[in-house]
Structures are given as C-alpha cells and as structure tokens.
Write an enzyme that holds these catalytic residues in place. Structure first.
Site, PDB file in Angstrom:
ATOM      1  N   ASP A 450       8.222   0.720 -24.395  1.00 38.40           N
ATOM      2  CA  ASP A 450       8.938   0.431 -23.145  1.00 38.40           C
ATOM      3  C   ASP A 450       9.445  -1.018 -23.118  1.00 38.40           C
ATOM      4  O   ASP A 450       9.023  -1.846 -23.936  1.00 38.40           O
ATOM      5  CB  ASP A 450       7.980   0.684 -21.974  1.00 38.40           C
ATOM      6  CG  ASP A 450       8.679   1.205 -20.735  1.00 38.40           C
ATOM      7  OD1 ASP A 450       9.879   0.946 -20.583  1.00 38.40           O
ATOM      8  OD2 ASP A 450       8.012   1.858 -19.904  1.00 38.40           O
ATOM      9  N   ASP A 509      14.369   7.258 -16.001  1.00 36.80           N
ATOM     10  CA  ASP A 509      13.158   7.457 -15.205  1.00 36.80           C
ATOM     11  C   ASP A 509      13.356   8.551 -14.174  1.00 36.80           C
ATOM     12  O   ASP A 509      12.402   8.964 -13.525  1.00 36.80           O
ATOM     13  CB  ASP A 509      12.794   6.162 -14.475  1.00 36.80           C
ATOM     14  CG  ASP A 509      11.883   5.301 -15.317  1.00 36.80           C
ATOM     15  OD1 ASP A 509      11.455   5.749 -16.387  1.00 36.80           O
ATOM     16  OD2 ASP A 509      11.615   4.160 -14.898  1.00 36.80           O
TER      17      ASP A 509
HETATM   18  C1  DGJ Z   1       9.081   2.928 -17.244  1.00 39.11           C
HETATM   19  C2  DGJ Z   1       9.200   4.221 -17.994  1.00 39.11           C
HETATM   20  O1  DGJ Z   1      10.509   4.650 -18.043  1.00 39.11           O
HETATM   21  C3  DGJ Z   1       8.275   5.244 -17.369  1.00 39.11           C
HETATM   22  O2  DGJ Z   1       8.455   6.487 -17.989  1.00 39.11           O
HETATM   23  C4  DGJ Z   1       6.871   4.758 -17.515  1.00 39.11           C
HETATM   24  O3  DGJ Z   1       6.513   4.703 -18.867  1.00 39.11           O
HETATM   25  C5  DGJ Z   1       6.727   3.404 -16.862  1.00 39.11           C
HETATM   26  N1  DGJ Z   1       7.708   2.471 -17.303  1.00 39.11           N
HETATM   27  C6  DGJ Z   1       5.360   2.849 -17.124  1.00 39.11           C
HETATM   28  O4  DGJ Z   1       5.200   1.590 -16.648  1.00 39.11           O
END
Ligand code: DGJ
Length: 706
Positions: A450, A509
């Site tokens: 991430d 997301d």
């Molecule tokens: C952003 C990601 O896109 C989510 O899927 C998740 O992993 C969160 N961060 C976790 O902090």
C-alpha cells in the site's frame, strides 16, 4: 536473432500487428515521423523516400524559410514552439540543443539512434520499438558529455497524430472514484495532465487518447500515449497553429532533481503509444503486450479473501480463523491479512515503520493464523506499506532524519503518516531487512503493498520512485514466487511502470459494484483483467451506502481478478451457498477471462453496459443495467468479437438466475445462432432492474469450427 542494419540516412519502416511507424532519417537530424498508424504494407525504399518527401509541409507565409518538421524529441531550432523535447541548462547556458545523429541501427522492429550535440555537450540515445502487439515503446537517455554539471528540467518525447484526430479522451478521478473518462474536442493549445503527487495518483490520466470524431469501443481510429511511471509525470495532447498535433509524455521533475555530473545519464520513464481501430483494439494491444512479459502471472489467479472490510484494525484471532474456515469451505485460495497486524497498529495513526508482529494482538505471532490458513489449503498474503512511517512509531523516534522533508519542519501529515526516504540507504536496508524477516518467518506468498498518501514537498520523488521499485525487486529476487499487489489508497498507483515490479493493481477502495463498473471498465483500457483486483463486498457498500444483490457484486468482480472482501460470518446459508456458486463460476471461466480478448459496448438509452471476454470457441459477457432504462422493454443486445463463421449457443449463467424477470422463451429452447447474427442482429434479453447484471455464456458448437 535479427541482424542489425544501419538505418542512418534512410527512411525506416517498423511494422507489427497491423501498425507501422515510418521514420525519416535521411538527414543527420533526429528522426521525424512520416507515419504512425495503420500499416500500408511493406514499402520499398523508393516508396518510403517518396512518402517522406510528400510528408514535408509546404511553405506558407510567416513560417521559417526552411521546411518545418519536428522529431520525436522536438528541438527549437526546427521552428518548434510547442513543448520542448529537452529543457535544461548549464547554469543558464547550453539550453538549446541541436542533435546530430551519429549512428542509427535497426534490429527487427527496434531502432536505436545515437546522437550528440557538441554545442551543449550532450549525448542522446533514442530507442524506438514497435512491440509484438503493435505498441510504440519509446525510451530516451540523455548523457552529459561536458566537463560541468548539466541540470535537466524536462525530457519530453512525442509522436504526431493526423488532422482527423479531432477528439480527446483521458481519465480523471479522485480517491475511491478512479479512472473516470472525460472527453472533448482536440482544441488548440496543450491538454496537459500532470501528476505532482509523488505517486501515479487517483486522478491520473492513465492514457491520453486522440481519435476521429465519435470514436468508440468497437471502431474509430484512435492514437494514445501512456507514461509508464509511478512518480510525478506529464502526459499531454498538443495542437499548434502550424498544423501539428502531437501526443507526448515524460517525467515531471522538481527543480534540481536531475543534475547530471560529467559522464552521467538520465533515463526518463518509458512512453507507450498505441494506434488502433476503436478503444477495444487499443486495450487489446496493451493487454497483449503485458501478457507477453516473461514475468506475467502464469498460474490461475487464485480467489483472494482480503479481510480489510471484514475486520479493519480489529485483529482478533478467533474471528480471523472463522473467516479463514468459511473462506476455505466456499473455495477461497488465498487469505490476505490486511492492515493492523504490526506493532501497536490498532488504528491508522500509528505503527507504520515498525514491521514487527504486534505482541498484544498476536501473543503467538501470526503462526496460529498462518498455520491454519495453510492447513486449509490456502496461501497467505500480508499487507505492508513500506514507504511510509507513522510519526509516533519507534522507527520515527529513532530515525527522525529518515523522514522525507524539504525543510526542518515536517510536511503536513496525511492519513496521520509521513514518507520514509527510501533513497537513504540505511532506511532502505532497514525496511528490506524487516520485511524479509517477516516474509521468511511466515512463508508469505503475497504482499499487498500500500501507499496511502500524496508526497508533499518531497525533495526527491524521482529517486524515491526508483527506490520503491528496487525494494520490490530485491524482495522478489530473494523470495521467488512472491507476488506483489500495487495498492495506493485504492487505485492511485496504476501504471505500466509499477507493473514491471508487481503482479496486480488494486483498482479502488470503492467496492460498490455500480462504481466498479466504471472504474474497472476504464482500468482495463490499459490493464488486462487478471491484473486488476475486484472483490465481492458486503451487500451495503462501506463507501457509498448503496445496497446491491450478490449477483451484481459477483458478476462485476468476475471481470477482474476475483476475490472477496466481506464478513463471511454474517452471511446466512443461502447467501453462503450462492457465493460458493459464484466462486465456482469464476474458477470455471478464469482461464477464458484471463487470456481472452476484452470487448465493451454500451446502450445509452437503456443504461446497459456490455462487457465481454471472447475467444473464438467461448465467450462470457456481462450485461449490467447502470440505471433505469428510458425504454422498456429495452432493445436487442449484440455480442461483439465472436467468429462470424461459427455457430453458437447462448445461455444465462449464475447460481440463482430465476430472479430475472420476463425471461424470453428462446433462452430455454435449444436456439443456435451464427456468430455474425449475434454480432449484428442481436437478441432480446430478460429485463434488468437498475443496478443489477446478468452473465451470459456463448459457446461454439464443436462441429462448426472452421
Ligand atoms: C487502503 C487500501 O486501499 C485498503 O484496501 C486497505 O488496505 C487500507 N489502505 C488499509 O489501511
């Protein structure tokens, strides 16, 4: 091996997959483009010479007195007033290069040009290649041949498009609404899409497309450019009053970011240019290119269960074990433990950088979970965010100087976090060692990598981007088979640069299937479905609050790398059985979905979108109703991409498809259609409620193979 041949002082034709790039190298100037587009077939030298001569614009009043033609790296001395090919200087001098080609060598469909300019003491290498799928891959290297420093401000390379390219399309967006199309006329001036966020960006253009007016998925000539880079970058379309239309790109450099010492070189990001008849053919050229990479995932893409939207930071072993058991029972193949597992990370404002398993939540380490996951036959994946640091973490306290900043004060936090300067070798080695230890201890097969913030006033985006790439590469080299998912606040790091170092992208997301229809549709303009993460989420979307049935959620995720991201313990028996059915369907069709040709179409008055993946013998289509139809019943749907010479059967697919209203009788009869009929005449389908979808299999009758 093709034998290299000297290409200087002639016109060169590169040809591949129906595309030709014809370059004029008759003078000693940098190559100019005679033609980029449909392949006219093999041309002899006489014809190429004639073509090049006929491409030179006539003189008109008020232009410079020599014929105006511009190279792939436009220079001011040719009378170019658009974005310059090279901007830079030696303390304000040597800013106007005039390169002379020393050698040009053609090897197969690749041309390598070495040029130099004594007046600025610069060397230049251009590598122009037509890939197997017909994309132009353009690489540049600028070398300082002088005795003092040369500061590079920008390197910009371009390809021209013809006058008939009158419309532009590119993508835009924001967090959880990435890659939304925007379209408009190709006006005079520069349509510049610049990303200065220190990452690709949720708002990135992804590609800039110029096309003939009205171009669509299935037809209409299009030309496109993509900048393959995960840091600051620029991608643009430019039109000048002298009749030049170009597509270009490059890195967006911070002041002083690239200063070449004598003998040093700067390699800007690669650019990819595509020509095609329609957006689907354009997508297919990118997909075929990516699929031909030696490191393209070759194994069936496993069904992922990512626990983020099921538990967030609440890491309770019993709950996670229950999720693992339920997941394995319905066919999950990879269990991914998301954010929250490391030191004191029970919220988003802490822990980043301390890559040790948290002893409070995990007194026995991750072992009890990982062992059970593996006993259940699944592989284990883990979330990390290696480029970031929480200001209150042990790492930040011990090494405050490893945090990126342009001044003594830190930049504003974002998601309560700061950026770790990975170009600092000590910081790099520390993170590499910690991640390696965790991967080795738990046999981690997959990292969800991430990157949750923009970089603000970051003094070294270029070197930070390269360091992140290198960190990924070192881990992949140390742990063969390790896969990496590129995630960045969802879909903010989706580009062909990152895909040289990773194995899939997390598209967004937002897992609401209605939003995902658009996000995935346009992410797949660049990237094939097997590299795009798509998850079935809860009935009520956590980001939008909309409610959708399981079929819509599952069908949307099928046109991606399918996975789950919901609390399986909350499903009743009927929902669990239906979800198991969709997983079975994904497994049945993933071979097709991840190797076939993507086709898309839309029906504006009924709000229906068609998405399909086609091979001559088998195709799978989804028809989704994005809104209520203007007309009811809606008209016929046609199925593009089938072999017109074969005969096919059509059937609805799904664990529970009796819920579709007004099922037409022909669907239950043994109807057979020619591929040409399905592609041109079409069929009536059951009515769809808004925000629902149906899945259709079209398979060829074996005896009709040509
Ligand atoms: C952003 C990601 O896109 C989510 O899927 C998740 O992993 C969160 N961060 C976790 O902090």
């Amino acid at each position: 091996m093709t034998k290299p041949s000297a290409a200087a002082r002639r016109v060169v034709q590169l040809r591949s997959a129906g595309v030709a790039l014809i370059l004029d190298l008759r003078s000693t100037a940098l190559p100019t483009v005679v033609h980029w587009g449909a392949d006219p077939g093999p041309c002899g030298q006489d014809e190429l010479d004639a073509m090049a001569a006929a491409a030179v614009p006539p003189h008109v009043d008020n232009l410079i007195d020599v014929p105006v033609s511009h190279s792939v790296l436009p220079e001011g001395h040719t009378g170019w007033f658009g974005i310059p090919g090279l901007s830079g200087s030696r303390q304000g001098k040597a800013w106007a290069p005039r390169f002379t080609v020393n050698t040009a060598v053609q090897e197969g469909q690749r041309l390598t040009v070495e040029a130099a300019d004594p007046s600025t003491a610069l060397g230049l290498r251009l590598t122009i290649e037509l890939t197997g799928s017909g994309l132009v891959r353009l690489r540049t290297a600028v070398r300082n041949d002088g005795d003092d420093d040369y500061r590079v401000d920008a390197v910009s390379t371009v390809l021209p498009v013809p006058e008939r390219a009158g419309e532009l399309l590119d993508l835009a967006g924001r967090w959880s609404r990435e890659r939304q199309p925007q379209r408009g006329p190709f006006n005079m001036g520069v349509h510049l899409r610049e990303g200065r966020r220190g990452r690709t960006g949720a708002d990135a253009a992804t590609m800039v497309v110029a096309g003939v007016e009205g171009f669509g998925f299935r037809s209409g000539e299009v030309w496109a450019v993509h900048t393959a880079w995960s840091g600051n970058h620029r991608t643009w379309a430019e039109r000048t009053g002298e009749g030049f239309r170009t597509l270009g790109g490059g890195e967006s450099l911070l002041p002083g970011e690239i200063v070449l010492r004598p003998g040093e070189s700067y390699d800007p990001p690669e650019l990819f240019f595509g020509w095609a008849d329609g957006l689907d053919e354009l997508a297919s050229r990118f997909h075929r290119h990516l699929r031909a990479r030696p490191h393209h995932p070759g194994s069936p893409r496993p069904v992922n269960l990512n626990v983020w939207e099921a538990v967030y930071f609440d890491h309770d072993l019993d709950t996670l074990l229950a999720l693992a058991e339920r997941g394995a029972a319905i066919g999950v193949e990879r269990f991914v433990l998301d954010d929250g597992w490391f030191h004191r990370r029970n919220g988003p404002d802490r822990g980043l950088g301390d890559w040790f398993v948290d002893e409070q939540s995990w007194p026995d380490g991750l072992h009890p979970l990982v062992e059970r996951v593996k006993e259940l036959g699944m592989t284990f994946g883990l979330w990390v965010e290696p480029e970031m640091v929480s200001p209150r973490s042990q790492l930040a306290v011990a090494h405050a100087d490893w945090i990126m900043r342009a001044r003594p004060q830190l930049p504003p936090a974002s998601r309560w976090q700061q950026v770790l300067d990975l170009a600092n070798p000590e910081a790099f080695d520390h993170v590499l060692a910690r991640l390696s230890a965790v991967i080795a201890e738990y046999g981690v097969g997959y990292l969800k990598w991430d990157h949750n913030r923009d970089l603000i006033e970051a003094p070294g985006v270029h070197r930070q981007t390269l360091a992140a790439y290198r960190l990924m590469d070192e881990l992949r080299a140390a742990f063969p088979g390790l896969e990496i998912e590129s995630c960045s606040s969802g879909g903010a790091r989706v580009d062909l640069g990152i895909l040289e170092h990773t194995d899939r992208v997390w598209a967004s997301d937002c897992i609401d299937p209605l939003e995902r229809q658009t996000i995935q549709r346009w992410t797949s303009q660049l990237i094939p479905l097997e590299l795009i993460g798509g998850h079935v989420a809860s009935a009520v979307s956590h980001t939008t609050g909309r409610r959708h049935d399981l079929a819509f959620r599952a069908i949307t995720s099928l046109f991606a790398h399918f996975g789950l991201e919901l609390d399986l313990t909350k499903l009743d028996d009927a929902e669990t059985a239906e979800l198991a059915g969709w997983i079975e369907i994904y497994k049945r069709y993933r071979g097709l979905l991840h190797s076939g040709t993507l086709v898309r179409d839309e029906y504006p008055s009924s709000g229906r979108w068609l998405t399909g993946v086609v091979r001559p013998e088998l195709a799978l289509y989804s028809v989704a109703a994005l809104r209520r139809s203007d007309e009811e019943p809606a008209g016929r749907i046609t199925f593009p991409g089938l072999d017109p010479a074969r005969r096919y059967t059509v059937r609805l697919v799904g664990p529970n498809r009796d819920d579709l209203g007004n099922r037409p009788g022909w669907l239950d009869s043994p109807a057979r259609f020619g591929g040409a009929t399905l592609g041109t005449v079409g069929v009536r389908l059951p009515a769809l409620r808004p925000e629902t979808a149906m899945l259709i299999e079209i398979s060829a009758l074996p005896d009709t193979a040509p």
